[in-house]
Enzyme design. Structure first.
Site, short mmCIF file in Angstrom:
data_model
loop_
_atom_site.label_atom_id
_atom_site.label_comp_id
_atom_site.label_asym_id
_atom_site.label_seq_id
_atom_site.Cartn_x
_atom_site.Cartn_y
_atom_site.Cartn_z
CB SER A 294 -1.04 -0.13 1.07
OG SER A 294 -1.55 0.63 1.14
CG HIS B 78 -6.31 -2.12 0.57
ND1 HIS B 78 -4.99 -1.65 -0.31
CD2 HIS B 78 -5.39 -1.85 1.90
CE1 HIS B 78 -4.42 -1.09 -0.23
NE2 HIS B 78 -3.81 -1.20 1.27
#
Length: 264
Positions: free
Chosen positions: A108, A242
């Site tokens: 990320s 995610h």
């Protein structure tokens, strides 16, 4: 006093700290093992990647970056700039490894830090990267933070819960919120301020990994990492959101090990 003001005052004092404070090792590795430098996500800590380090041991020496402003480094000034994080990372890794070649793995927000650290290495300003792994991250030219996320503490917490990185029970605890929020604010300010060099490219191979149900990063945005390297590029789409890498830990470790075995 608002939560935003509290976070700002908490992260302002103190020092960024010396190179020796930045890296954590959670498993022993063979003497000749290649080094993989891991950069956590926004609000994340090094401990999250302990399982990856243990899954790769003893074949890979995993050095996980502990950003300042969180956990045992909470009294160190948090860094609100992606490139500054990359510079400190490059310096710390050079000091720990003697400046030899390394690979970077960023998740990320950490994907951007890893990319900038790799660029520094290819400019002779840090360890030279042999490979770059970018996980659950948009390509640099597509980096964007919804301004609504930064409205207040609650909107930022909603974003974190939406992504699935932290449980609601944890963030409902006042003491935990006090510990977590300053780092989150610093990291999201860094993301908001980040402006990539559109002409920059790394020369090393890039492997992008993404969950097929990531609510933040569409697969096509992860695929655009191919535009940021002059070397080989591969995209792996795995089942998950995610934080797909938690249930897919074995697959991720096998991918990293395979790539590094071919390069080192």
């Amino acid at each position: 006093m608002s939560g935003t003001e509290t976070a700002r005052q908490t992260t302002a004092p103190g020092r960024v700290s010396a190179a020796g404070d930045w890296l954590r090792e959670y498993a022993s590795a063979d003497t000749d093992a290649p080094s993989l430098v891991v950069l956590p996500h926004a609000g994340g800590s090094a401990a999250f990647f302990g399982p990856l380090a243990r899954a790769l041991a003893p074949d890979v020496r995993v050095l996980v970056v502990q950003y300042p402003g969180r956990l045992e480094r909470r009294r160190h000034r948090a860094v609100e700039d992606i490139r500054e994080l990359a510079r400190h990372t490059a310096d710390a890794v050079a000091a720990r490894t003697g400046g030899g070649p390394v690979a970077y793995f960023g998740h990320s927000m950490g994907a951007l830090v890893a990319y900038e650290a790799a660029l520094l290495g290819e400019q002779g300003l840090g360890p030279r990267p042999r490979a770059l792994f970018v996980s659950a991250g948009r390509a640099p030219v597509l980096t964007h933070v919804d301004p609504a996320v930064l409205r207040d503490d609650e909107s930022l917490i909603e974003q974190v819960l939406w992504l699935g990185g932290t449980s609601k029970a944890v963030l409902d605890e006042p003491d935990m919120r006090e510990l977590v929020l300053p780092a989150l604010w610093a990291d999201y300010r860094a993301l908001t301020a980040y402006a990539p060099d559109h002409g920059a490219r790394v020369d090393c191979p890039v492997t992008a990994l993404i969950g097929d149900r990531d609510p933040l990063v569409p697969v096509e945005d992860a695929a655009r990492w191919r535009d940021h390297t002059t070397g080989p590029f591969q995209l792996q789409v795995l089942p998950g959101d995610h934080f797909y890498l938690t249930p897919r830990l074995v697959h991720v470790a096998d991918t990293v090990r395979t790539v590094l075995t071919e390069l080192f």
